[in-house]
Design a protein around this motif. Structure first.
Motif, PDB file in Angstrom:
ATOM      1  N   GLY A 380      16.151   3.006   1.695  1.00  0.00           N
ATOM      2  CA  GLY A 380      15.471   3.500   0.236  1.00  0.00           C
ATOM      3  C   GLY A 380      14.972   2.910  -0.981  1.00  0.00           C
ATOM      4  O   GLY A 380      14.341   3.068  -1.885  1.00  0.00           O
ATOM      5  N   ASN A 381      15.732   1.047  -0.681  1.00  0.00           N
ATOM      6  CA  ASN A 381      14.570   0.619  -1.613  1.00  0.00           C
ATOM      7  C   ASN A 381      13.170   0.014  -1.737  1.00  0.00           C
ATOM      8  O   ASN A 381      12.952   0.331  -2.645  1.00  0.00           O
ATOM      9  CB  ASN A 381      15.324  -0.774  -1.519  1.00  0.00           C
ATOM     10  CG  ASN A 381      16.876  -0.563  -1.862  1.00  0.00           C
ATOM     11  OD1 ASN A 381      17.127   0.356  -2.610  1.00  0.00           O
ATOM     12  ND2 ASN A 381      17.654  -2.000  -2.171  1.00  0.00           N
ATOM     13  N   LEU A 382      12.868  -0.145  -0.500  1.00  0.00           N
ATOM     14  CA  LEU A 382      11.427  -0.054   0.107  1.00  0.00           C
ATOM     15  C   LEU A 382      10.975   0.743  -0.134  1.00  0.00           C
ATOM     16  O   LEU A 382       9.571   1.333  -0.499  1.00  0.00           O
ATOM     17  CB  LEU A 382      11.042  -0.937   1.698  1.00  0.00           C
ATOM     18  CG  LEU A 382      12.217  -1.613   2.254  1.00  0.00           C
ATOM     19  CD1 LEU A 382      11.616  -2.335   3.067  1.00  0.00           C
ATOM     20  CD2 LEU A 382      11.519  -2.810   0.779  1.00  0.00           C
ATOM     21  N   LEU A 383      11.184   2.348  -0.518  1.00  0.00           N
ATOM     22  CA  LEU A 383      11.016   3.609  -0.827  1.00  0.00           C
ATOM     23  C   LEU A 383      10.531   4.146  -2.084  1.00  0.00           C
ATOM     24  O   LEU A 383       9.482   4.003  -2.380  1.00  0.00           O
ATOM     25  CB  LEU A 383      11.400   4.174   0.859  1.00  0.00           C
ATOM     26  CG  LEU A 383      11.163   4.946   1.799  1.00  0.00           C
ATOM     27  CD1 LEU A 383      12.129   6.260   2.197  1.00  0.00           C
ATOM     28  CD2 LEU A 383       9.606   5.080   2.209  1.00  0.00           C
ATOM     29  N   ASP A 384      11.545   3.823  -2.602  1.00  0.00           N
ATOM     30  CA  ASP A 384      11.723   3.663  -4.079  1.00  0.00           C
ATOM     31  C   ASP A 384      10.399   2.842  -4.838  1.00  0.00           C
ATOM     32  O   ASP A 384      10.202   3.072  -6.038  1.00  0.00           O
ATOM     33  CB  ASP A 384      13.226   2.972  -4.750  1.00  0.00           C
ATOM     34  CG  ASP A 384      13.493   3.776  -6.017  1.00  0.00           C
ATOM     35  OD1 ASP A 384      12.871   4.930  -6.353  1.00  0.00           O
ATOM     36  OD2 ASP A 384      13.567   2.642  -6.921  1.00  0.00           O
ATOM     37  N   ASN A 385      10.653   1.653  -4.184  1.00  0.00           N
ATOM     38  CA  ASN A 385       9.327   0.469  -5.126  1.00  0.00           C
ATOM     39  C   ASN A 385       8.174   0.909  -4.974  1.00  0.00           C
ATOM     40  O   ASN A 385       7.044   1.323  -5.672  1.00  0.00           O
ATOM     41  CB  ASN A 385       9.620  -0.986  -4.182  1.00  0.00           C
ATOM     42  CG  ASN A 385      10.673  -1.458  -4.539  1.00  0.00           C
ATOM     43  OD1 ASN A 385      11.348  -1.093  -5.683  1.00  0.00           O
ATOM     44  ND2 ASN A 385      11.090  -2.672  -3.967  1.00  0.00           N
TER      45      ASN A 385
END
Length: 478
Positions: A380-385
């Motif tokens: 989720g952090n990678l997709l949010d970035n």
């Protein structure tokens, strides 16, 4: 809690790739104690094989030396003496036959059979035919010693037959009147000491090998269990204390490992309790601030200021939640079998609901042990970035072979975007906590992602994406 996964070969290679351009890496100098490559290829790779080799190599070398001394000394001397005795008897019989007339030779045949254990037969007028000699005992010097002794003592044309009778050696000697046939028992030329000696060598080697394998297997099993426990603990799995067994040094290592586990568990527990108190202490005044802002009278002159203060409070709450999640490190969740593909599809669907354009390329399913909530947060952090900086995102799930472990696989997840990307020199810096390169971020997304991946025993790296932006790729052991 972070796992010591940074020492894996895959992660080491990627960190070297991320080194600044032009920075020279120190060459690895060969050690004087390092064996040649061809010798390393022949040596066993496991501790059990190497330990048994260390034990057996000197013993086998000593036995080979003893065998060589036996062949070069004792056996050679005994063989020459036995062959000389048989050749001397044959030479004496030939001389007696030459001196005695044919009608008086009966006693010679009788005495040779009784006293010398030699069976004689005479073929008048015959001539020796050439015979192809084949070695029946290539590892023993019996035939060569007998031929040499016959040449020295008989001094007449002869041949020997070791093939016709398995219990006797037939010696044919050419005389003036014909061919003398002498049948000598092999026991006069051969000693059973050789068999006993070889049986002793082989039997003792096999016995020592069996004892060494059984003994070392028990020792290596304790080391293997310690290694498995350390690997599982490094992957964030609660394995409990291991039973100390094996040699005293291995028991000491197991006890030290158990004490280390206890200390780390206490540290994590104390940190979690402290963070829970900090969370309560920080969120309570923030809640009062929100209530105070909500109860303040609204007006055209104060509306803008109140809205700004409310936004600041919300941002503080979000930052505090992110900081606590980073400090917590997802250390309380235990690994369990989960479908990585389904997890990726779920996170991608949530990103689409937030307005991102996400494409997923993955196999139907990929079951593996995971801390599902932690991996979901990492992805989720990678997709949010990627969503904040790009318009198109592609997520790929695949498997790759793990180096150094036969049949082992990596589960590889790649997130590509078409955004501006990150310069190569700044990619490693992006993983540092609180390092943010864009407004609105806390600088913890990539730090949390790497913390989670390493806790699973994997590694994460940033690269240039084929879509033109940034590629974030992480691998987890299947």
């Amino acid at each position: 809690m972070k796992a010591p996964g940074s020492a894996r070969s895959w992660g080491w290679t990627w960190r070297n790739r991320a080194a600044p351009a032009g920075e020279a890496r120190a060459p690895r100098l060969p050690s004087a104690a390092t064996p040649p490559r061809w010798l390393r290829e022949l040596l066993p790779r496991g501790l059990l094989g190497r330990s048994v080799l260390i034990i057996l190599a000197p013993i086998i070398l000593l036995q080979l030396v003893a065998l060589q001394l036996f062949y070069g000394g004792h056996l050679d001397v005994i063989s020459r003496r036995l062959a000389g005795g048989v050749a001397g008897d044959v030479a004496m019989i030939v001389e007696l036959l030459r001196r005695e007339p044919p009608e008086d030779r009966v006693w010679i045949f009788r005495e040779a059979a009784w006293r010398l254990d030699l069976s004689l037969a005479f073929e008048p007028g015959a001539r020796l035919a050439p015979v192809e000699r084949r070695a029946s005992m290539p590892l023993l010097p019996l035939e060569e010693d007998l031929n040499h002794a016959l040449m020295e003592r008989v001094q007449r044309p002869f041949d020997t037959d070791w093939q016709s009778d398995p219990r006797s050696v037939i010696i044919r000697v050419q005389t003036e009147e014909g061919v003398l046939h002498v049948e000598a028992p092999r026991k006069r030329l051969f000693t059973a000491t050789l068999y006993l000696f070889v049986i002793w060598l082989v039997g003792s080697a096999l016995l020592l090998s069996a004892v060494a394998v059984v003994f070392m297997k028990n020792q290596v099993r304790a080391i293997h269990r310690l290694a498995v426990a350390a690997e599982a603990f490094g992957l964030g799995r609660d394995i409990g204390s291991i039973k100390p067994e094996g040699a005293s040094e291995v028991r000491q290592a197991a006890l030290a490992f158990n004490r280390m586990q206890d200390r780390i568990r206490r540290f994590v527990g104390q940190r979690t309790e402290m963070l829970a108190g900090i969370s309560h202490d920080l969120r309570t005044p923030l809640t009062r601030m929100r209530l105070t802002l909500a109860m303040l009278p609204r007006g055209s002159e104060t509306e803008e200021d109140l809205s700004a203060l409310t936004a600041d409070v919300e941002e503080m709450e979000r930052m505090i939640a992110a900081y606590l999640a980073f400090a917590r490190g997802e250390g309380t969740e235990q690994a369990a079998p989960a479908d990585l593909v389904a997890l990726v599809q779920d996170v991608a669907a949530k990103a689409r609901r937030s307005g991102a354009v996400v494409e997923v390329v993955a196999p139907p399913a990929l079951e593996m042990p995971l801390r599902a909530d932690a991996v979901r947060r990492c992805l989720g952090n990678l997709l949010d970035n990627a969503r904040r900086h790009a318009g198109r995102i592609q997520v790929t799930v695949e498997t790759a072979a793990r180096g150094g472990a036969e049949g082992a696989l990596w589960a590889q997840v790649t997130v590509d975007d078409d955004g501006p990307g990150i310069p190569a020199a700044a990619r490693e810096e992006s993983f540092r906590p609180f390092a943010t390169g864009a407004p609105g971020g806390t600088g913890l997304g990539l730090a949390i992602a790497r913390d989670i991946v390493r806790a699973h025993g994997g590694e994460i790296a940033l690269e240039e994406s084929p879509l033109g932006g940034l590629r974030a790729r992480f691998r987890l052991p299947v």
